[in-house]
Design an enzyme around this catalytic site. Structure first.
Site, PDB file in Angstrom:
ATOM      1  N   TYR A  57       0.843  -1.198   0.000  1.00 50.95           N
ATOM      2  CA  TYR A  57       0.000   0.000   0.000  1.00 50.95           C
ATOM      3  C   TYR A  57       0.884   1.256   0.000  1.00 50.95           C
ATOM      4  CZ  TYR A  57      -3.904  -3.135   1.256  1.00 50.95           C
ATOM      5  OH  TYR A  57      -4.849  -4.146   1.287  1.00 50.95           O
ATOM      6  N   GLN A 181      -8.345 -13.252   4.004  1.00 54.55           N
ATOM      7  CA  GLN A 181      -8.838 -11.917   3.690  1.00 54.55           C
ATOM      8  C   GLN A 181      -9.323 -11.911   2.241  1.00 54.55           C
ATOM      9  OE1 GLN A 181      -7.230  -7.387   3.512  1.00 54.55           O
ATOM     10  NE2 GLN A 181      -7.053  -8.399   5.464  1.00 54.55           N
ATOM     11  N   SER A 211     -13.200  -4.584   0.594  1.00 56.93           N
ATOM     12  CA  SER A 211     -14.088  -3.886  -0.365  1.00 56.93           C
ATOM     13  C   SER A 211     -15.556  -4.233  -0.147  1.00 56.93           C
ATOM     14  CB  SER A 211     -13.674  -4.165  -1.815  1.00 56.93           C
ATOM     15  OG  SER A 211     -12.485  -3.476  -2.142  1.00 56.93           O
ATOM     16  N   LEU A 213     -17.921  -2.323   0.028  1.00 55.53           N
ATOM     17  CA  LEU A 213     -18.760  -1.452  -0.809  1.00 55.53           C
ATOM     18  C   LEU A 213     -18.360  -1.548  -2.278  1.00 55.53           C
ATOM     19  CD1 LEU A 213     -18.868   1.668   1.580  1.00 55.53           C
ATOM     20  CD2 LEU A 213     -20.675  -0.023   1.183  1.00 55.53           C
ATOM     21  N   SER A 292     -12.387   7.908   2.765  1.00 58.10           N
ATOM     22  CA  SER A 292     -11.508   9.025   2.445  1.00 58.10           C
ATOM     23  C   SER A 292     -11.965  10.289   3.168  1.00 58.10           C
ATOM     24  CB  SER A 292     -11.467   9.253   0.932  1.00 58.10           C
ATOM     25  OG  SER A 292     -12.737   9.676   0.464  1.00 58.10           O
TER      26      SER A 292
HETATM   27  P1  NDP Z   1     -14.832  -0.221   0.140  1.00 60.56           P
HETATM   28  O1  NDP Z   1     -15.321  -1.134  -0.913  1.00 60.56           O
HETATM   29  O2  NDP Z   1     -15.726   0.001   1.300  1.00 60.56           O
HETATM   30  O3  NDP Z   1     -14.481   1.179  -0.549  1.00 60.56           O
HETATM   31  C1  NDP Z   1     -14.095   2.257   0.237  1.00 60.56           C
HETATM   32  C2  NDP Z   1     -14.207   3.546  -0.585  1.00 60.56           C
HETATM   33  O4  NDP Z   1     -15.566   3.793  -0.941  1.00 60.56           O
HETATM   34  C3  NDP Z   1     -13.765   4.746   0.217  1.00 60.56           C
HETATM   35  O5  NDP Z   1     -12.384   4.932   0.195  1.00 60.56           O
HETATM   36  C4  NDP Z   1     -14.542   5.861  -0.464  1.00 60.56           C
HETATM   37  O6  NDP Z   1     -13.873   6.153  -1.687  1.00 60.56           O
HETATM   38  C5  NDP Z   1     -15.868   5.169  -0.759  1.00 60.56           C
HETATM   39  N1  NDP Z   1     -16.786   5.280   0.381  1.00 60.56           N
HETATM   40  C6  NDP Z   1     -16.696   4.625   1.573  1.00 60.56           C
HETATM   41  N2  NDP Z   1     -17.712   4.959   2.386  1.00 60.56           N
HETATM   42  C7  NDP Z   1     -18.461   5.844   1.701  1.00 60.56           C
HETATM   43  C8  NDP Z   1     -19.645   6.536   2.020  1.00 60.56           C
HETATM   44  N3  NDP Z   1     -20.243   6.396   3.214  1.00 60.56           N
HETATM   45  N4  NDP Z   1     -20.169   7.381   1.077  1.00 60.56           N
HETATM   46  C9  NDP Z   1     -19.568   7.528  -0.124  1.00 60.56           C
HETATM   47  N5  NDP Z   1     -18.435   6.892  -0.480  1.00 60.56           N
HETATM   48  C10 NDP Z   1     -17.879   6.057   0.428  1.00 60.56           C
HETATM   49  O7  NDP Z   1     -13.479  -0.738   0.777  1.00 60.56           O
HETATM   50  P2  NDP Z   1     -11.963  -0.729   0.209  1.00 60.56           P
HETATM   51  O8  NDP Z   1     -11.924  -1.152  -1.210  1.00 60.56           O
HETATM   52  O9  NDP Z   1     -11.346   0.562   0.574  1.00 60.56           O
HETATM   53  O10 NDP Z   1     -11.343  -1.901   1.072  1.00 60.56           O
HETATM   54  C11 NDP Z   1     -11.299  -1.770   2.502  1.00 60.56           C
HETATM   55  C12 NDP Z   1      -9.974  -2.281   3.001  1.00 60.56           C
HETATM   56  O11 NDP Z   1      -9.823  -3.668   2.649  1.00 60.56           O
HETATM   57  C13 NDP Z   1      -8.722  -1.631   2.407  1.00 60.56           C
HETATM   58  O12 NDP Z   1      -8.408  -0.412   3.006  1.00 60.56           O
HETATM   59  C14 NDP Z   1      -7.680  -2.682   2.683  1.00 60.56           C
HETATM   60  O13 NDP Z   1      -7.277  -2.602   4.034  1.00 60.56           O
HETATM   61  C15 NDP Z   1      -8.452  -3.976   2.461  1.00 60.56           C
HETATM   62  N6  NDP Z   1      -8.244  -4.488   1.089  1.00 60.56           N
HETATM   63  C16 NDP Z   1      -7.570  -5.694   0.975  1.00 60.56           C
HETATM   64  C17 NDP Z   1      -7.322  -6.259  -0.249  1.00 60.56           C
HETATM   65  C18 NDP Z   1      -6.599  -7.558  -0.340  1.00 60.56           C
HETATM   66  O14 NDP Z   1      -6.215  -7.968  -1.443  1.00 60.56           O
HETATM   67  N7  NDP Z   1      -6.371  -8.226   0.759  1.00 60.56           N
HETATM   68  C19 NDP Z   1      -7.739  -5.561  -1.506  1.00 60.56           C
HETATM   69  C20 NDP Z   1      -8.469  -4.337  -1.281  1.00 60.56           C
HETATM   70  C21 NDP Z   1      -8.714  -3.839  -0.032  1.00 60.56           C
HETATM   71  P3  NDP Z   1     -13.909   7.623  -2.387  1.00 60.56           P
HETATM   72  O15 NDP Z   1     -14.297   8.650  -1.376  1.00 60.56           O
HETATM   73  O16 NDP Z   1     -12.527   7.809  -2.909  1.00 60.56           O
HETATM   74  O17 NDP Z   1     -14.881   7.493  -3.521  1.00 60.56           O
END
Ligand code: NDP
Length: 333
Positions: A57, A181, A211, A213, A292
């Site tokens: 990351y 995970q 992820s 969402l 974010s």
């Molecule tokens: P999400 O699918 O929940 O996406 C999060 C993103 O969605 C935010 O950064 C924001 O992006 C948007 N968002 C979140 N909440 C809201 C809201 N209430 N209203 C509007 N937009 C919102 O999760 P991530 O994809 O970030 O994954 C979560 C965690 O999982 C990561 O941080 C990581 O630790 C882990 N992960 C692990 C992986 C693996 O291979 N093991 C791969 C991917 C993630 P924005 O504001 O930019 O639009």
């Protein structure tokens, strides 16, 4: 404020918060030290006790930021869990994959960046077909024996690869993986509900799901295009935006629109509905949130209260819209 729940991480004695907080994409790209500090304090004050990271990351900067923040906030080491993941450490052949050397180097480097003297969770970020399973299992097991890692796990491994890791651990009296995970959300269910179905009872597998969402699709924010400042508008994440243009992407957006209408009918938001739906699955140990903005984290934390809306009738309505329930293998009862 919604009350945090705690769930056992698989068959271990560790209780992790049902919602946790991760840093992929956000830290460094969208979130600097100041905002990161506010977000992590907000998460911790709401009862979140698990913070997710990986060596890849922001090429290590995400862990550096998190390490500085944890130190500044002065949290007691026994009050939170922090993870790292090993696989993509750099460009050199010795800096990638799951060889004993890279597994050890990456662990030590992550501890330095995070400014901790042990990792609570340490994940093999992907399977490495070029390294013998015994070598990786032995390296992870050794790190646990040395007190540098409390629990180890895998990320996006196939069910048979996890089973092989267990068989190898049993054969050589090593410590097996505890936790996977995987991606899990309304639009991506195959591994958690299908492939892994046999592993929960067999091995006491815990899951820290990512992820929830679908990178934001399940907030409804992409229903009418890509808003400025969102993840899919970021130049280095164009590949995510490109996926929306495929047939599969368009089908996901169509479901998100239908789910948005259902959420409105229920008096909630699609975001909360989607997170609550993940929480409803008892094989999910913790849902890793990404955010974010502080307002996003507030909304996401409130999903704890939305679970109560998901009665059988609502779950059936969601199932009709999703139409993607995987078959659980081997269940003849
Ligand atoms: P999400 O699918 O929940 O996406 C999060 C993103 O969605 C935010 O950064 C924001 O992006 C948007 N968002 C979140 N909440 C809201 C809201 N209430 N209203 C509007 N937009 C919102 O999760 P991530 O994809 O970030 O994954 C979560 C965690 O999982 C990561 O941080 C990581 O630790 C882990 N992960 C692990 C992986 C693996 O291979 N093991 C791969 C991917 C993630 P924005 O504001 O930019 O639009």
């Amino acid at each position: 404020m919604s009350e945090m729940q705690y769930r056992k991480l698989g068959a271990s004695g560790l209780f992790v918060s049902a919602l946790s907080f991760g840093s992929w994409v956000t830290f460094k790209n969208q979130v600097d030290d100041n905002l990161g500090e506010r977000l992590m304090k907000q998460a911790y004050d709401a009862g979140i006790n698990f913070f997710d990271n990986a060596e890849v990351y922001a090429a290590g900067d995400s862990e550096r930021i998190m390490g500085r923040i944890i130190k500044k906030l002065g949290w007691s080491r026994d009050s939170y869990c922090v993870s790292s993941k090993v696989f993509w450490g750099g460009e050199l052949p010795t800096q990638r994959g799951l060889s004993r050397k890279h597994v050890f180097d990456a662990c030590h480097a992550a501890m330095q960046r995070l400014q901790v003297d042990y990792l609570d969770l340490y994940f093999c970020h992907r399977p490495d077909i070029h390294t013998p399973m015994e070598e990786t299992v032995r390296a992870m097991s050794d790190l646990v024996q040395q007190g540098k890692v409390m629990y180890w796990g895998t990320s996006e491994w196939r069910a048979d690869q996890i089973a092989t890791a267990h068989a190898v651990a049993r054969q050589y009296n090593l410590i097996p993986p505890l936790v996977e995970q995987p991606q899990y959300n309304m639009l991506e269910r195959d591994k958690v509900e299908g492939d892994y179905a046999l592993l929960y009872d067999q091995y006491g597998l815990g899951t820290t799901i990512w992820s929830p969402l679908a990178s934001g699709i399940l907030t409804g924010k992409y229903n009418d295009g890509i808003p400025a400042g969102s993840r899919m508008s970021l130049a280095n994440f164009q590949w995510l935006a490109d996926r929306l243009e495929t047939d599969e992407g368009r089908a996901k957006l169509a479901k998100a629109r239908e789910l948005t209408a259902l959420a409105e009918k229920l008096g909630t938001s699609l975001t909360k509905l989607a997170l609550a739906w993940c929480l409803k699955n008892p094989n999910v140990s913790t849902v890793i949130l990404g955010a974010s903005k502080e307002s996003q984290l507030s909304e996401n934390l409130a999903a704890l209260d939305t679970v109560a809306l998901l009665d059988d009738g609502v779950m059936a309505e969601i199932e009709t819209i999703l139409a993607n329930k995987p078959a659980a293998p081997g269940d003849f009862r």
